[in-house]
Write a protein that holds these residues in place. Structure first.
Motif, PDB file in Angstrom:
ATOM      1  N   ARG A  92       3.985  -0.307  12.104  1.00 16.63           N
ATOM      2  CA  ARG A  92       4.637  -0.187  10.889  1.00 16.63           C
ATOM      3  C   ARG A  92       4.268   0.827   9.981  1.00 16.63           C
ATOM      4  NH1 ARG A  92       2.274  -5.238  10.248  1.00 16.63           N
ATOM      5  NH2 ARG A  92       4.138  -5.973  10.375  1.00 16.63           N
ATOM      6  N   PHE A  93       4.581   1.857   9.001  1.00 16.92           N
ATOM      7  CA  PHE A  93       3.956   2.838   8.234  1.00 16.92           C
ATOM      8  C   PHE A  93       3.357   1.908   7.216  1.00 16.92           C
ATOM      9  CE2 PHE A  93       4.499   6.278   5.039  1.00 16.92           C
ATOM     10  CZ  PHE A  93       4.260   7.288   4.918  1.00 16.92           C
ATOM     11  N   ARG A  94       2.153   2.603   7.276  1.00 18.28           N
ATOM     12  CA  ARG A  94       0.610   1.859   6.286  1.00 18.28           C
ATOM     13  C   ARG A  94       0.689   3.283   4.920  1.00 18.28           C
ATOM     14  NH1 ARG A  94      -0.885  -2.449   8.355  1.00 18.28           N
ATOM     15  NH2 ARG A  94      -0.760  -2.771  10.198  1.00 18.28           N
ATOM     16  N   GLU A  95       0.102   3.102   4.010  1.00 19.41           N
ATOM     17  CA  GLU A  95       0.086   3.680   2.547  1.00 19.41           C
ATOM     18  C   GLU A  95      -1.116   3.983   2.738  1.00 19.41           C
ATOM     19  OE1 GLU A  95      -0.059   3.075  -2.122  1.00 19.41           O
ATOM     20  OE2 GLU A  95       2.010   2.829  -1.085  1.00 19.41           O
ATOM     21  N   LYS A  96      -2.318   3.444   3.432  1.00 24.36           N
ATOM     22  CA  LYS A  96      -3.426   3.182   3.969  1.00 24.36           C
ATOM     23  C   LYS A  96      -3.962   4.383   4.553  1.00 24.36           C
ATOM     24  CE  LYS A  96      -7.579   1.547   6.083  1.00 24.36           C
ATOM     25  NZ  LYS A  96      -7.948   2.674   6.060  1.00 24.36           N
ATOM     26  N   TRP A  97      -2.958   4.934   5.639  1.00 20.05           N
ATOM     27  CA  TRP A  97      -2.993   6.435   6.223  1.00 20.05           C
ATOM     28  C   TRP A  97      -3.219   7.611   5.212  1.00 20.05           C
ATOM     29  CZ3 TRP A  97       1.099   4.298  10.290  1.00 20.05           C
ATOM     30  CH2 TRP A  97       0.336   3.269  10.962  1.00 20.05           C
ATOM     31  N   LEU A  98      -2.116   7.579   4.140  1.00 18.83           N
ATOM     32  CA  LEU A  98      -2.062   8.715   3.266  1.00 18.83           C
ATOM     33  C   LEU A  98      -3.748   9.215   2.763  1.00 18.83           C
ATOM     34  CD1 LEU A  98       1.548   8.370   2.511  1.00 18.83           C
ATOM     35  CD2 LEU A  98       0.879   9.360   3.679  1.00 18.83           C
ATOM     36  N   ARG A  99      -3.589   7.663   2.384  1.00 21.56           N
ATOM     37  CA  ARG A  99      -5.259   6.954   1.078  1.00 21.56           C
ATOM     38  C   ARG A  99      -5.926   7.781   2.005  1.00 21.56           C
ATOM     39  NH1 ARG A  99      -3.073   2.362   0.097  1.00 21.56           N
ATOM     40  NH2 ARG A  99      -4.295   1.393   0.679  1.00 21.56           N
ATOM     41  N   ASP A 100      -6.073   7.623   3.120  1.00 18.79           N
ATOM     42  CA  ASP A 100      -7.292   7.903   4.124  1.00 18.79           C
ATOM     43  C   ASP A 100      -7.236   9.521   4.044  1.00 18.79           C
ATOM     44  OD1 ASP A 100      -8.317   5.600   4.795  1.00 18.79           O
ATOM     45  OD2 ASP A 100      -7.370   5.384   7.224  1.00 18.79           O
ATOM     46  N   ILE A 101      -6.352  10.124   4.843  1.00 17.47           N
ATOM     47  CA  ILE A 101      -6.388  11.482   4.433  1.00 17.47           C
ATOM     48  C   ILE A 101      -6.449  12.450   3.585  1.00 17.47           C
ATOM     49  CG2 ILE A 101      -4.022  12.966   4.854  1.00 17.47           C
ATOM     50  CD1 ILE A 101      -2.624  11.576   6.565  1.00 17.47           C
ATOM     51  N   THR A 102      -5.674  12.155   2.137  1.00 21.26           N
ATOM     52  CA  THR A 102      -6.019  12.477   1.152  1.00 21.26           C
ATOM     53  C   THR A 102      -7.437  12.263   0.546  1.00 21.26           C
ATOM     54  OG1 THR A 102      -5.528  10.393   0.019  1.00 21.26           O
ATOM     55  CG2 THR A 102      -3.805  12.718   0.348  1.00 21.26           C
ATOM     56  N   GLU A 103      -8.198  11.072   0.839  1.00 23.53           N
ATOM     57  CA  GLU A 103      -9.633  11.079   0.455  1.00 23.53           C
ATOM     58  C   GLU A 103     -10.935  11.521   1.426  1.00 23.53           C
ATOM     59  OE1 GLU A 103     -10.995   9.442  -2.126  1.00 23.53           O
ATOM     60  OE2 GLU A 103      -9.499   8.182  -2.729  1.00 23.53           O
ATOM     61  N   ALA A 104     -10.454  12.019   2.621  1.00 25.62           N
ATOM     62  CA  ALA A 104     -10.934  12.830   3.006  1.00 25.62           C
ATOM     63  C   ALA A 104     -11.199  14.155   2.968  1.00 25.62           C
ATOM     64  CB  ALA A 104     -10.580  12.616   4.758  1.00 25.62           C
TER      65      ALA A 104
END
Length: 183
Positions: free
Chosen positions: A161-173
């Motif tokens: 499942r493609f999760r938008e959370k992964w994108l948020r985690d990368i940008t927040e880091a």
């Protein structure tokens, strides 16, 4: 007297015998209880996962075939796969000619502008690979897989499942890193 005795129930991790020492049978009951608890936890986890999949099934699309594939059609299919509300850009990077296949590499960059950060300084990227096998018939569907920048886990459409959370985690880091560096 009526023949009953006053007693107090005390909860302990292992059942106690009247002498205060656990017997083998009571210890076995404790092990059975621990096993039952572990089984119940696994059953609840599986039920929650099933419920999540029913409410939000793993998204996939009908991928084009080997015969229909072009670099531009591959780019459009990738964009169709991850439709979301983030601003994004999909770019064809290169075609690798391997022994038995061609790998078409695409980079997708996402950013999510907000009122607080209308001009973003960071983005999240994923690298999609479309594999065209040289000896497969033209009516076979293409193979697609992707990884996120800085990570090595390979995802496949229809199985992950493609999760938008992964994108948020990368940008927040990246934001945290940028804030820690004085300019």
């Amino acid at each position: 007297m009526d023949g009953t005795k006053n007693f107090q129930i005390q909860k302990t991790g292992v059942a106690q015998s009247p002498a205060g020492q656990g017997t083998d049978r009571e210890e076995d009951n404790g092990n059975v209880n621990e096993l039952a608890l572990a089984l119940v936890k696994r059953a609840v986890h599986a039920a929650l996962k099933t419920l999540e999949e029913a409410e939000q099934p793993i998204k996939n699309i009908n991928w084009i075939t080997h015969g229909e594939f072009t670099a531009e059609r591959g780019r459009k299919q990738i964009e169709e796969f991850y439709q979301d509300r983030w601003v994004h850009y999909t770019e064809f990077i290169e075609r690798e000619d391997l022994v038995h296949s061609y790998h078409y590499i695409y980079c997708v960059r996402w950013s999510a502008p907000t009122a607080n950060r209308p001009m973003l300084q960071v983005s999240a990227s994923a690298y999609f690979t479309v594999k065209i096998t040289k000896n497969k018939p033209p009516d076979m569907p293409i193979e697609v897989f992707y990884i996120f920048e800085g990570l090595s886990l390979v995802h496949r459409p229809g199985t992950t499942r493609f999760r938008e959370k992964w994108l948020r985690d990368i940008t927040e880091a990246k934001y945290i890193l940028m804030e820690s560096i004085p300019f």
